[in-house]
Design a protein around this motif. Structure first.
Motif, PDB file in Angstrom:
ATOM      1  N   VAL A  90     -86.300  84.742 -42.269  1.00  0.00           N
ATOM      2  CA  VAL A  90     -86.639  83.803 -43.009  1.00  0.00           C
ATOM      3  C   VAL A  90     -88.231  83.524 -42.662  1.00  0.00           C
ATOM      4  O   VAL A  90     -89.058  83.301 -43.540  1.00  0.00           O
ATOM      5  N   ALA A  91     -88.554  83.384 -41.313  1.00  0.00           N
ATOM      6  CA  ALA A  91     -89.800  82.996 -40.802  1.00  0.00           C
ATOM      7  C   ALA A  91     -90.884  84.321 -41.400  1.00  0.00           C
ATOM      8  O   ALA A  91     -92.023  83.906 -41.722  1.00  0.00           O
ATOM      9  N   SER A  92     -90.289  85.389 -41.399  1.00  0.00           N
ATOM     10  CA  SER A  92     -91.050  86.463 -41.688  1.00  0.00           C
ATOM     11  C   SER A  92     -91.472  86.522 -43.170  1.00  0.00           C
ATOM     12  O   SER A  92     -92.441  86.696 -43.385  1.00  0.00           O
ATOM     13  N   ILE A  93     -90.649  86.008 -44.015  1.00  0.00           N
ATOM     14  CA  ILE A  93     -90.782  86.045 -45.282  1.00  0.00           C
ATOM     15  C   ILE A  93     -91.833  84.965 -45.579  1.00  0.00           C
ATOM     16  O   ILE A  93     -92.833  85.095 -46.547  1.00  0.00           O
ATOM     17  N   VAL A  94     -91.714  83.787 -44.991  1.00  0.00           N
ATOM     18  CA  VAL A  94     -92.469  82.593 -45.207  1.00  0.00           C
ATOM     19  C   VAL A  94     -93.825  82.998 -44.785  1.00  0.00           C
ATOM     20  O   VAL A  94     -94.990  82.649 -45.427  1.00  0.00           O
ATOM     21  N   ALA A  95     -93.917  83.624 -43.764  1.00  0.00           N
ATOM     22  CA  ALA A  95     -95.350  83.976 -43.069  1.00  0.00           C
ATOM     23  C   ALA A  95     -95.971  84.818 -43.725  1.00  0.00           C
ATOM     24  O   ALA A  95     -97.193  84.932 -43.874  1.00  0.00           O
ATOM     25  N   ALA A  96     -95.368  85.918 -44.423  1.00  0.00           N
ATOM     26  CA  ALA A  96     -95.837  86.948 -45.283  1.00  0.00           C
ATOM     27  C   ALA A  96     -96.477  86.544 -46.303  1.00  0.00           C
ATOM     28  O   ALA A  96     -97.635  86.868 -46.889  1.00  0.00           O
ATOM     29  N   ILE A  97     -95.757  85.611 -47.208  1.00  0.00           N
ATOM     30  CA  ILE A  97     -96.186  84.697 -48.263  1.00  0.00           C
ATOM     31  C   ILE A  97     -97.549  84.018 -47.980  1.00  0.00           C
ATOM     32  O   ILE A  97     -98.433  83.935 -48.612  1.00  0.00           O
ATOM     33  N   GLY A  98     -97.199  83.058 -46.814  1.00  0.00           N
ATOM     34  CA  GLY A  98     -98.449  82.269 -46.490  1.00  0.00           C
ATOM     35  C   GLY A  98     -99.523  82.899 -46.268  1.00  0.00           C
ATOM     36  O   GLY A  98    -100.846  82.581 -46.714  1.00  0.00           O
ATOM     37  N   PHE A  99     -99.637  83.755 -45.474  1.00  0.00           N
ATOM     38  CA  PHE A  99    -100.713  84.643 -44.931  1.00  0.00           C
ATOM     39  C   PHE A  99    -101.241  85.824 -46.202  1.00  0.00           C
ATOM     40  O   PHE A  99    -102.514  85.993 -46.229  1.00  0.00           O
ATOM     41  N   GLY A 100    -100.122  85.840 -47.058  1.00  0.00           N
ATOM     42  CA  GLY A 100    -100.872  86.609 -48.405  1.00  0.00           C
ATOM     43  C   GLY A 100    -101.702  85.677 -49.296  1.00  0.00           C
ATOM     44  O   GLY A 100    -102.759  86.238 -49.707  1.00  0.00           O
ATOM     45  N   PHE A 101    -101.386  84.380 -49.105  1.00  0.00           N
ATOM     46  CA  PHE A 101    -102.082  83.561 -49.901  1.00  0.00           C
ATOM     47  C   PHE A 101    -103.279  83.168 -48.998  1.00  0.00           C
ATOM     48  O   PHE A 101    -104.497  82.904 -49.790  1.00  0.00           O
ATOM     49  N   VAL A 102    -103.616  83.354 -47.929  1.00  0.00           N
ATOM     50  CA  VAL A 102    -104.614  82.989 -47.180  1.00  0.00           C
ATOM     51  C   VAL A 102    -105.707  84.280 -47.048  1.00  0.00           C
ATOM     52  O   VAL A 102    -107.024  83.899 -47.265  1.00  0.00           O
ATOM     53  N   ILE A 103    -105.076  85.244 -47.104  1.00  0.00           N
ATOM     54  CA  ILE A 103    -106.029  86.443 -47.184  1.00  0.00           C
ATOM     55  C   ILE A 103    -105.888  87.022 -48.675  1.00  0.00           C
ATOM     56  O   ILE A 103    -105.173  87.802 -48.981  1.00  0.00           O
ATOM     57  N   PRO A 104    -106.594  86.513 -49.743  1.00  0.00           N
ATOM     58  CA  PRO A 104    -106.458  86.723 -51.005  1.00  0.00           C
ATOM     59  C   PRO A 104    -106.257  87.925 -51.742  1.00  0.00           C
ATOM     60  O   PRO A 104    -105.616  88.548 -52.334  1.00  0.00           O
ATOM     61  N   PHE A 105    -107.542  88.762 -51.021  1.00  0.00           N
ATOM     62  CA  PHE A 105    -107.781  90.163 -51.753  1.00  0.00           C
ATOM     63  C   PHE A 105    -107.072  91.286 -51.225  1.00  0.00           C
ATOM     64  O   PHE A 105    -106.447  92.309 -51.894  1.00  0.00           O
ATOM     65  N   VAL A 106    -106.506  91.238 -49.950  1.00  0.00           N
ATOM     66  CA  VAL A 106    -105.752  92.212 -49.353  1.00  0.00           C
ATOM     67  C   VAL A 106    -104.364  91.526 -49.003  1.00  0.00           C
ATOM     68  O   VAL A 106    -104.123  91.356 -47.682  1.00  0.00           O
ATOM     69  N   ASP A 107    -103.543  91.126 -49.710  1.00  0.00           N
ATOM     70  CA  ASP A 107    -102.517  90.302 -49.516  1.00  0.00           C
ATOM     71  C   ASP A 107    -101.317  91.358 -48.746  1.00  0.00           C
ATOM     72  O   ASP A 107    -100.576  90.817 -47.887  1.00  0.00           O
ATOM     73  N   THR A 108    -101.454  92.630 -49.058  1.00  0.00           N
ATOM     74  CA  THR A 108    -100.523  93.370 -48.200  1.00  0.00           C
ATOM     75  C   THR A 108    -101.127  93.350 -46.647  1.00  0.00           C
ATOM     76  O   THR A 108    -100.109  93.213 -45.700  1.00  0.00           O
TER      77      THR A 108
END
Length: 192
Positions: A90-108
């Motif tokens: 759960v923490a990984s999914i939330v963090a992956a989504i959150g960090f994907g929004f913070v770094i917008p161009f390279v969401d991977t």
């Protein structure tokens, strides 16, 4: 002579049950010298001996099955924690989504950074090594992310390589993060 051949035939047909009963008696014996079934006179009715044999057989089978399963459960309890895995997932999914929004161009890369951060956090906070749980959670999160990001490619039938790359990169990010977190925790808590 005819009596002897009948006796041999009866002995051969009952050898399997007598050997089994003797094995059961020796398995349950505490070394107190219980007489074997071959020394006892044979019963012709066999009504009382079959339930006793069945009970002894159940007891021995139950003990021989429960010992290995009990040790496997205890070993798995030390190797893998479902609660830790669920929390890390759960923490990984939330963090992956959150960090994907913070770094917008390279969401991977943002998602991998989020997985790394979760591994780092579990390494800093955890008292024991949790590489298996964190690694599996990171791999599952990255595979899910790769599948959703490249859904068209996955539906076209070429998604196996994408998912494999996602699993590998998520596993690597989570394991490196957990290692760095544990190393940092060890450096912070060690006496100088």
């Amino acid at each position: 002579m005819a009596e002897r051949s009948d006796q041999r035939t009866r002995e051969r047909s009952s050898v399997d049950s007598e050997d089994l009963e003797e094995l059961l008696d020796s398995g349950l014996d505490d070394g107190a010298g219980v007489a074997s079934s071959r020394d006892e006179p044979t019963r012709e009715d066999g009504a009382g001996s079959s339930s006793g044999l069945r009970d002894r057989l159940r007891s021995i089978v139950g003990r021989s099955v429960s010992r290995p399963l009990g040790s496997v459960r205890s070993r798995l309890g030390h190797l893998f924690s479902v609660r830790t895995f669920g929390t890390a997932l759960v923490a990984s999914i939330v963090a992956a989504i959150g960090f994907g929004f913070v770094i917008p161009f390279v969401d991977t890369l943002g998602a991998l950074a989020g997985i790394f951060a979760v591994g780092l956090g579990f390494g800093l906070v955890g008292e024991r090594r949790q590489y298996l749980e964190i690694g599996l959670a990171g791999a599952a999160t990255a595979a899910l992310g790769a599948l959703t990001e490249f859904l068209v490619v996955a539906l076209a039938g070429r998604g196996d390589l994408v998912v494999l790359f996602g699993v590998g990169s998520g596993l690597l990010a989570a394991l490196i993060g957990h290692y760095v977190g544990r190393d940092l925790r060890d450096g912070l808590t060690r006496d100088v």
